[in-house]
Design a protein around this motif. Structure first.
Motif, short mmCIF file in Angstrom:
data_model
loop_
_atom_site.label_atom_id
_atom_site.label_comp_id
_atom_site.label_asym_id
_atom_site.label_seq_id
_atom_site.Cartn_x
_atom_site.Cartn_y
_atom_site.Cartn_z
N THR A 83 0.83 -1.22 0.00
CA THR A 83 0.00 0.00 0.00
C THR A 83 0.86 1.27 0.00
O THR A 83 0.60 2.21 -0.75
N TYR A 103 -2.27 -5.55 -7.62
CA TYR A 103 -0.89 -6.04 -7.58
C TYR A 103 -0.84 -7.45 -7.02
O TYR A 103 -1.80 -7.93 -6.41
N GLY A 116 1.26 -20.68 8.30
CA GLY A 116 0.43 -19.53 7.90
C GLY A 116 1.07 -18.18 8.16
O GLY A 116 0.51 -17.15 7.84
N PHE A 121 6.12 -13.73 2.21
CA PHE A 121 4.76 -14.22 1.91
C PHE A 121 4.21 -13.39 0.77
O PHE A 121 4.61 -12.25 0.55
N ALA A 277 -6.62 -14.89 9.65
CA ALA A 277 -6.95 -13.71 8.82
C ALA A 277 -6.40 -13.95 7.42
O ALA A 277 -5.19 -14.03 7.22
N GLY A 279 -7.26 -12.04 4.74
CA GLY A 279 -7.19 -10.80 3.97
C GLY A 279 -7.72 -9.66 4.80
O GLY A 279 -8.47 -9.89 5.75
N GLY A 281 -8.12 -4.96 4.97
CA GLY A 281 -7.80 -3.66 4.39
C GLY A 281 -8.62 -2.57 5.03
O GLY A 281 -9.19 -2.73 6.11
N GLY A 282 -8.67 -1.45 4.32
CA GLY A 282 -9.44 -0.33 4.85
C GLY A 282 -9.02 0.97 4.21
O GLY A 282 -8.25 0.99 3.24
N ALA A 302 -5.47 -6.26 0.98
CA ALA A 302 -4.53 -7.28 0.50
C ALA A 302 -4.98 -8.63 1.04
O ALA A 302 -5.48 -8.73 2.16
N ILE A 303 -4.81 -9.63 0.19
CA ILE A 303 -5.20 -11.00 0.54
C ILE A 303 -3.92 -11.83 0.60
O ILE A 303 -3.09 -11.76 -0.32
N ARG A 307 -1.89 -18.03 3.01
CA ARG A 307 -2.94 -18.39 3.97
C ARG A 307 -4.25 -18.74 3.30
O ARG A 307 -4.97 -19.64 3.74
#
Ligand code: HAM
Length: 420
Positions: A83, A103, A116, A121, A277, A279, A281-282, A302-303, A307
């Protein structure tokens, strides 16, 4: 034990998992490109200052950064997320707004490695800059939701919250800090330390000792300005309109300091691990300004690829694509004909495998069987002398001898019939 192995928190993604990985990104691209997002590729390392904007009290910045001084004396860091890089690129290149980008790629955090949670990652994600409309928040959340659905995931819970505007958040943090300090002795030692650095993060604590104090903490919703409250209400209405289930979780603060207003997280209820978790965002309406740009609203998510694929395993969905060959070429005459035929078959779009080395007919046929190819093309001394190849459907269908220049058409015919 080999002399070298992957270092802690890193993994090799071997076949066929790497194909599954690529298919994952392809599905993501198709979901977000349908909504007008365009791909951006950012550098994997940037000036450390770009990432310091994620917050000087966050673990990501204070404890987990892979930073170093390069040979030119620049203090750079491997990106811990994307971000901040997107916002830096926005300030640098002045694109028109709304700027909608997606992206994928690796990120680096020096975390305690476990199932995880890795030090390298991958994420896929989107960001939108320049729009303050709450219905955009709904669109952004709905795209993550659609993507999980396209993967076949069902056991995913959406949690949403709002951190209010900048003033609301600051007033809430003061009130929360005062409350937590009044009960500091009841908190775990870890949360006491977190309280001194970043009171909001205490709400994230999963420790049993902290549970009661956190449960009784004031809620951010009591601090919302009129604008923040109506923005959040519009987001919830929009999600309901789209039929997307969610829970409001007023303890959801997220790990990075740049968040304002809407925040959200997707949690896999199929995962047993501590890391559920998949994914999040906000909104981060102050970040572009922090990086030297004009005030510009921003939102994204973002995902986590690693995981989310674990969640796919837990729900037995989104298997690795079938890498089976269409055709296997067997040649016991030295291999030159196999070389030529394989090139022609591949040129025609067929997945073509072959055996290498001067192996016997029996051994090559064994490999062909194991490959589960639909067709075997066989060239033995007999075929070579007659200028033909034996084309054998591997499902027991009738084999034919066909001239070498008709092999491609014959195989294409058998393979397309098998697929229809
Ligand atoms: P984040 O919550 O730090 O947010 O990361 C998003 C997702 O990346 C997490 O939900 C998780 O699935 C995955 N993830 C994070 N750290 C690790 C790790 N060490 N190992 C494996 N997976 C991990 C962000 O990164 C923000 N940039 C999201 C965002 C975009 N907010 C606004 N726009």
């Amino acid at each position: 034990m080999p002399a070298f192995q992957t270092t802690p928190g890193t993994r090799d993604i071997l076949p066929p998992d790497a194909s599954r990985w690529r298919a994952f990104v392809d599905v993501f691209a198709s979901v977000v490109e349908r909504a007008g997002y365009e791909q951006i590729v950012l550098p994997m390392f940037e000036d450390l200052g770009v990432f310091q904007r994620l917050g000087d009290t966050t673990d990501v910045v204070t404890k987990e950064m892979y930073d170093f001084v390069d040979k030119g004396g620049r203090h750079v860091a491997l990106r811990p997320e994307q971000t901040a890089g997107v916002c830096r690129a926005f300030v640098q290149h002045h694109p028109n707004v709304p700027w909608k980008v997606w992206y994928s790629g690796p990120n680096f955090r020096y975390e305690k490695a476990q199932q995880g949670r890795y030090r390298q990652f991958d994420q896929v994600g989107i960001e939108v800059l320049g729009v303050d409309d709450p219905l955009l928040d709904v669109e952004v959340i709905s795209l993550a939701h659609s993507f999980y659905r396209e993967l076949g995931l069902c056991d995913v819970e959406l949690r949403v919250n709002s951190l209010g505007d900048t003033g609301d958040r600051a007033r809430y943090v003061d009130a929360l800090a005062a409350y937590l300090r009044s009960r500091e002795t009841e908190l775990s030692r870890e949360s006491q330390a977190t309280l001194a650095r970043n009171p909001l993060r205490v709400l994230d604590s999963k420790r049993a000792e902290d549970r009661e104090v956190v449960a009784q903490a004031p809620s951010i919703s009591g601090f919302f300005s009129h604008g923040a409250a109506s923005h959040f209400a519009a987001v919830q209405e929009g999600l309901a309109l789209l039929g997307i289930d969610f829970v409001v979780d007023d303890r959801l603060v997220r790990g990075l300091d740049y968040y304002r207003s809407t925040t959200f997280e997707f949690v896999s209820t199929a995962l047993d691990a501590a890391q559920t978790a998949i994914g999040g965002g906000g909104r981060y309406d102050g970040l572009v300004e922090d990086l030297g740009g004009d005030p510009t609203p921003g939102i994204g998510f973002a995902i986590g690829v690693d995981r989310t694929l674990l969640a796919c395993d837990a729900e037995s969905t989104f298997a690795a694509p079938d890498g089976t060959a269409d055709v296997f070429v067997v040649d016991t005459t030295g291999g030159r004909t196999a070389l030529l035929l394989a090139a022609q078959l591949r040129g025609a779009g067929l997945r073509t495998e072959r055996a290498y080395g001067a192996k016997s007919m029996k051994s090559q046929m064994k490999t062909a069987n194991r490959s589960r190819a639909a067709v075997a093309v066989i060239i033995g001394e007999d075929e070579l002398a007659r200028g033909v190849a034996t084309v054998r459907p591997m499902d027991g269908g009738e084999q034919t001898h066909c001239p070498l220049d008709a092999v491609v058409a014959t195989v294409l015919d058998i393979v397309s019939k098998g697929k229809s």
